[in-house]
Design an enzyme around this catalytic site. Structure first.
Site, short mmCIF file in Angstrom:
data_model
loop_
_atom_site.label_atom_id
_atom_site.label_comp_id
_atom_site.label_asym_id
_atom_site.label_seq_id
_atom_site.Cartn_x
_atom_site.Cartn_y
_atom_site.Cartn_z
CB THR A 1 -28.81 12.71 -13.11
OG1 THR A 1 -30.17 12.29 -13.25
CG2 THR A 1 -28.58 13.90 -14.03
CB CYS A 2 -28.59 8.73 -16.87
SG CYS A 2 -28.90 7.32 -15.77
#
Length: 283
Positions: free
Chosen positions: A241-242
């Protein structure tokens, strides 16, 4: 559908010898945070690797979503790729203008839709120009192609999958944002987002995967050390994720390079941190 096994990373010297190969299709997949006020399409038109077409990350998406560049339907993706003149027989080479950013998202999207004959140009445009690679400002004429998709859902996670994983902890969540954003002590670049991270997630800022001077991906041994230092077990499933699903794909690429498949949480922090019904941790 293309079934030829290709290397996930290719070097600039290799690509120099392949510019006239009809089955090689080069794609500029540059994308920048809105806060940088850069227009990747204009930059592409001004200077790109000869023959490259522009892959618009924001356009080749679910434009009906309130979230940025979410994965489109198979039909929408195929329509855009056909308009770029890319077929299932082509070996796609993705690059970007920073060498450490969105090309990995293009690589992941092609694989998500079943096209495995795709690579990232190691070091991107900076490495290409440093090595004396030619550039041009002429946009190539494109002949529409036929492109068939097959969605590989094993590479994709949505918000309900993350909620479920909080209970089961079947997969590790690895966040590619900076340590400050992960800990909630740096502001998010997008407005109205809470600070912090998904509970029980791990942090590996994606820039650590690259040599800061050359923009080249670090060797496999160093990548393994980085994942170990971040407490990521390579024996267990991973969800990356980011901020909005772009730099998370760099983690996915690095994992693939060392023999580990993973999935990307498409909505990432823009979705999770923009809601009021999602638990948030800070540290």
């Amino acid at each position: 559908m293309a079934a030829v096994k290709v290397e996930p990373l290719v070097g600039v010297d290799w690509l120099k010898t392949k510019l006239d190969t009809s089955s090689i299709r080069i794609v500029d997949g540059s994308w920048h945070l809105p806060t940088l006020e850069r227009n990747p399409r204009i930059e592409y038109e001004e200077s790109h690797i000869p023959g490259a077409v522009f892959f618009d990350v924001d356009l080749i998406s679910d434009i009906t979503s309130s979230l940025p560049h979410m994965v489109p339907t198979e039909q929408v993706f195929a329509t855009h790729i056909e308009a770029l003149g890319i077929s299932n027989d082509d070996h796609v080479i993705a690059y970007d203008t920073t060498g450490v950013g969105s090309a990995a998202r293009v690589w992941w999207m092609f694989r998500l839709f079943g096209h495995t004959s795709v690579s990232v140009l190691n070091g991107g445009l900076p490495a290409w120009t440093l090595a004396g690679g030619p550039v041009e400002n002429q946009v190539p004429k494109i002949k529409k192609s036929v492109f068939t998709t097959h969605l590989d859902l094993s590479l994709l996670r949505m918000i309900d999958d993350i909620r479920s994983n909080l209970e089961t902890e079947m997969e590790q969540i690895v966040d590619a944002r900076t340590e400050g954003r992960f800990k909630g002590v740096e502001p998010e670049p997008r407005p109205k987002l809470q600070s912090g991270h998904i509970p029980n997630s791990l942090n590996l800022p994606f820039l650590k995967l690259y040599n800061s001077e050359t923009k080249l991906m670090k060797p496999a041994s160093e990548l393994r050390r980085l994942f170990s230092t971040a407490n990521v077990s390579l024996e267990k499933g991973v969800i990356t994720t980011c901020g909005s699903g772009i730099t998370a794909c760099n983690i996915a690429l690095a994992l693939y390079l060392i023999g580990c498949n993973c999935a990307v949480y498409d909505g990432s922090w823009t979705e999770w941190g923009g809601r009021t019904d999602t638990p948030i941790a800070t540290s």
